[in-house]
Motif scaffolding. Sequence first.
Motif, PDB file in Angstrom:
ATOM      1  N   ILE A 209     -38.494  78.038 -14.272  1.00  9.04           N
ATOM      2  CA  ILE A 209     -37.206  77.329 -14.257  1.00  9.04           C
ATOM      3  C   ILE A 209     -36.826  76.924 -15.675  1.00  9.04           C
ATOM      4  N   TYR A 210     -35.548  77.139 -16.051  1.00  4.63           N
ATOM      5  CA  TYR A 210     -35.043  76.498 -17.268  1.00  4.63           C
ATOM      6  C   TYR A 210     -33.889  75.594 -16.889  1.00  4.63           C
ATOM      7  N   SER A 211     -33.873  74.396 -17.491  1.00  2.00           N
ATOM      8  CA  SER A 211     -32.879  73.379 -17.144  1.00  2.00           C
ATOM      9  C   SER A 211     -32.185  72.924 -18.411  1.00  2.00           C
ATOM     10  N   VAL A 212     -30.892  73.219 -18.502  1.00  2.00           N
ATOM     11  CA  VAL A 212     -30.138  72.843 -19.697  1.00  2.00           C
ATOM     12  C   VAL A 212     -28.659  72.827 -19.336  1.00  2.00           C
ATOM     13  N   ASN A 213     -27.876  71.990 -20.025  1.00  2.00           N
ATOM     14  CA  ASN A 213     -26.433  72.006 -19.801  1.00  2.00           C
ATOM     15  C   ASN A 213     -25.836  73.136 -20.631  1.00  2.00           C
ATOM     16  N   GLU A 214     -25.642  74.295 -19.958  1.00  2.00           N
ATOM     17  CA  GLU A 214     -25.276  75.502 -20.688  1.00  2.00           C
ATOM     18  C   GLU A 214     -23.839  75.491 -21.200  1.00  2.00           C
ATOM     19  N   SER A 215     -23.051  74.531 -20.755  1.00  2.00           N
ATOM     20  CA  SER A 215     -21.679  74.457 -21.275  1.00  2.00           C
ATOM     21  C   SER A 215     -21.686  74.018 -22.741  1.00  2.00           C
ATOM     22  N   ASN A 216     -22.853  73.607 -23.237  1.00  2.00           N
ATOM     23  CA  ASN A 216     -22.951  73.251 -24.665  1.00  2.00           C
ATOM     24  C   ASN A 216     -23.212  74.481 -25.540  1.00  2.00           C
ATOM     25  N   TYR A 217     -23.275  75.656 -24.922  1.00  2.00           N
ATOM     26  CA  TYR A 217     -23.584  76.888 -25.663  1.00  2.00           C
ATOM     27  C   TYR A 217     -22.744  77.031 -26.946  1.00  2.00           C
ATOM     28  N   ARG A 240     -39.196  87.175 -16.510  1.00  2.00           N
ATOM     29  CA  ARG A 240     -37.812  86.791 -16.747  1.00  2.00           C
ATOM     30  C   ARG A 240     -36.852  87.709 -15.994  1.00  2.00           C
ATOM     31  N   PRO A 241     -35.625  87.270 -15.704  1.00  2.00           N
ATOM     32  CA  PRO A 241     -35.061  85.987 -16.116  1.00  2.00           C
ATOM     33  C   PRO A 241     -35.666  84.818 -15.347  1.00  2.00           C
ATOM     34  N   TYR A 242     -35.678  83.642 -16.006  1.00  2.00           N
ATOM     35  CA  TYR A 242     -36.022  82.398 -15.332  1.00  2.00           C
ATOM     36  C   TYR A 242     -34.839  82.027 -14.429  1.00  2.00           C
ATOM     37  N   THR A 243     -35.092  81.120 -13.506  1.00  2.00           N
ATOM     38  CA  THR A 243     -33.985  80.634 -12.697  1.00  2.00           C
ATOM     39  C   THR A 243     -33.448  79.332 -13.312  1.00  2.00           C
ATOM     40  N   ALA A 244     -32.142  79.103 -13.190  1.00  2.00           N
ATOM     41  CA  ALA A 244     -31.534  77.906 -13.800  1.00  2.00           C
ATOM     42  C   ALA A 244     -31.419  76.786 -12.774  1.00  2.00           C
ATOM     43  N   ARG A 245     -31.840  75.591 -13.162  1.00  2.00           N
ATOM     44  CA  ARG A 245     -31.672  74.409 -12.307  1.00  2.00           C
ATOM     45  C   ARG A 245     -31.305  73.244 -13.208  1.00  2.00           C
ATOM     46  N   TYR A 246     -30.124  72.670 -13.023  1.00  2.00           N
ATOM     47  CA  TYR A 246     -29.726  71.522 -13.853  1.00  2.00           C
ATOM     48  C   TYR A 246     -28.909  70.562 -13.015  1.00  2.00           C
ATOM     49  N   VAL A 247     -29.518  69.423 -12.693  1.00  2.00           N
ATOM     50  CA  VAL A 247     -28.830  68.407 -11.904  1.00  2.00           C
ATOM     51  C   VAL A 247     -27.915  67.577 -12.805  1.00  2.00           C
ATOM     52  N   GLY A 248     -28.379  67.326 -14.047  1.00  2.00           N
ATOM     53  CA  GLY A 248     -27.623  66.463 -14.948  1.00  2.00           C
ATOM     54  C   GLY A 248     -28.064  65.015 -14.833  1.00  2.00           C
ATOM     55  N   SER A 249     -29.232  64.823 -14.236  1.00  2.00           N
ATOM     56  CA  SER A 249     -29.842  63.501 -14.138  1.00  2.00           C
ATOM     57  C   SER A 249     -31.282  63.717 -14.617  1.00  2.00           C
ATOM     58  N   LEU A 250     -31.599  63.185 -15.777  1.00  2.00           N
ATOM     59  CA  LEU A 250     -32.869  63.532 -16.432  1.00  2.00           C
ATOM     60  C   LEU A 250     -34.094  63.347 -15.536  1.00  2.00           C
ATOM     61  N   ASP A 253     -34.190  66.131 -12.921  1.00  4.06           N
ATOM     62  CA  ASP A 253     -34.536  67.434 -13.503  1.00  4.06           C
ATOM     63  C   ASP A 253     -35.982  67.458 -13.964  1.00  4.06           C
ATOM     64  N   PHE A 254     -36.420  66.351 -14.569  1.00  3.31           N
ATOM     65  CA  PHE A 254     -37.791  66.295 -15.070  1.00  3.31           C
ATOM     66  C   PHE A 254     -38.788  66.345 -13.919  1.00  3.31           C
ATOM     67  N   HIS A 255     -38.529  65.552 -12.890  1.00  6.73           N
ATOM     68  CA  HIS A 255     -39.467  65.450 -11.768  1.00  6.73           C
ATOM     69  C   HIS A 255     -39.647  66.801 -11.068  1.00  6.73           C
ATOM     70  N   ARG A 256     -38.521  67.489 -10.844  1.00  6.47           N
ATOM     71  CA  ARG A 256     -38.627  68.813 -10.207  1.00  6.47           C
ATOM     72  C   ARG A 256     -39.489  69.737 -11.057  1.00  6.47           C
ATOM     73  N   ASN A 257     -39.240  69.785 -12.361  1.00  2.00           N
ATOM     74  CA  ASN A 257     -39.998  70.699 -13.215  1.00  2.00           C
ATOM     75  C   ASN A 257     -41.460  70.273 -13.347  1.00  2.00           C
ATOM     76  N   LEU A 258     -41.715  68.955 -13.274  1.00  2.00           N
ATOM     77  CA  LEU A 258     -43.102  68.469 -13.322  1.00  2.00           C
ATOM     78  C   LEU A 258     -43.885  69.023 -12.132  1.00  2.00           C
ATOM     79  N   LEU A 259     -43.252  69.028 -10.971  1.00  2.00           N
ATOM     80  CA  LEU A 259     -43.959  69.486  -9.763  1.00  2.00           C
ATOM     81  C   LEU A 259     -43.971  71.008  -9.659  1.00  2.00           C
ATOM     82  N   LYS A 260     -42.884  71.665 -10.114  1.00  2.00           N
ATOM     83  CA  LYS A 260     -42.782  73.120  -9.892  1.00  2.00           C
ATOM     84  C   LYS A 260     -43.082  73.943 -11.132  1.00  2.00           C
ATOM     85  N   GLY A 261     -43.027  73.324 -12.307  1.00  2.00           N
ATOM     86  CA  GLY A 261     -43.190  74.070 -13.556  1.00  2.00           C
ATOM     87  C   GLY A 261     -41.841  74.482 -14.090  1.00  2.00           C
TER      88      GLY A 261
END
Length: 343
Positions: A209-217, A240-250, A253-261
């Motif tokens: 998973i990659y989590s980022v606000n891509e509108s900042n590209y 790859r590709p990784y899957t994108a997941r971005y809630v916009g609430s740190l 987003d952090f907790h999901r990636n902590l548990l899933k990688g």
Amino acid sequence: MAKRLGTTITQHILNQQREKPEATGAFTHILYELIVAAKVISKDVNKAGLVDILGSTGEINIQDEAVQKLDVFANRIIVERMQHIGQLCCMGSEEIADLIDIPPQYPKGNYILVFDPLDGSSNIDVNISIGTIFGIYKKVGDETDINFLLHEVLQPGIKQVAAGYFIYGSSTIMVYTTGNGVHGFTLFPSVGEFLLSHEDIRIPEKGKIYSVNESNYPYWDEKTRSLIDYFKTKDKKSGRPYTARYVGSLVADFHRNLLKGGIFMYPADLKDPKKPSGKLRLMVEANPLAMVVEQAGGYASDGHGPILDIQPTDLHQRVPLYIGSRKDVELAEAFISEKRQGN
Ligand code: FDP
């Protein structure tokens, strides 16, 4: 992972502290009061959807109570609960510009609490998980005057003695570390207790998973863009590709990636010249989560080195953040610090 379900958070903290002969109980007291504050905040967050029915900010609700913005409310609850316990010398909050002193009627202690009372607060009215993030430091000198305590507070994250967060989501969860692994507890509302639900959390070494606000590209530099392009490029061998997941609430987003990688990123950008280091705060967001992730086997970097090694110069300073699975964050660091070109 739900082993020993039934262990309360209080019991768990006591067990952990019992293993430390130097423990005085001060620290247990701090965590205990913080948990009480979080329970109060959790209860109010659950009522957030009723705000339009009960009255909006600044108005009087049907119980004749002034309705406060939830993040202001959360800040007040934490400050009020923590200031009287006699264990803190001061506090630092995301909501307050200066250090928060302990009122003269209460004793002062040797610990410093820094916190973001309600992270992700722009998500409150759309029912998305939000949270409280905290870090605890020990004071090293003898100073007690608030006017001279800032240098005590501005310690690198590596000096934290505990850190963690509460998520107010589909359930309320507390995740914390005192430097002896990372443990998660779920609030059982009917009993009013946090019970052990995630013992010794380990983040996968590499995620998907990659989590980022891509509108900042458009505001990123070339190195950051090639990093994000890398995660999106097809390559079977490296998954790859990784899957994108971005809630916009740190916290969410952090907790999901902590548990899933996976990796969460808030890179530096050129959107606002006043915030060249991105949006997130070193002391109340990046450092506590960095301690948690490192204790879980992961890594947190500003793109050039460990977050936990940064010497803060300001309570509210911002920092680029790459955090999550160790291999993914090391890869991001290699891109950003130009140790790696292209993909
Ligand atoms: P919020 O503004 O809603 O409080 O640091 C605050 C934060 O949320 C983080 O929780 C979140 O990850 C980030 O900002 C979202 O920022 P963007 O809207 O720029 O993506």
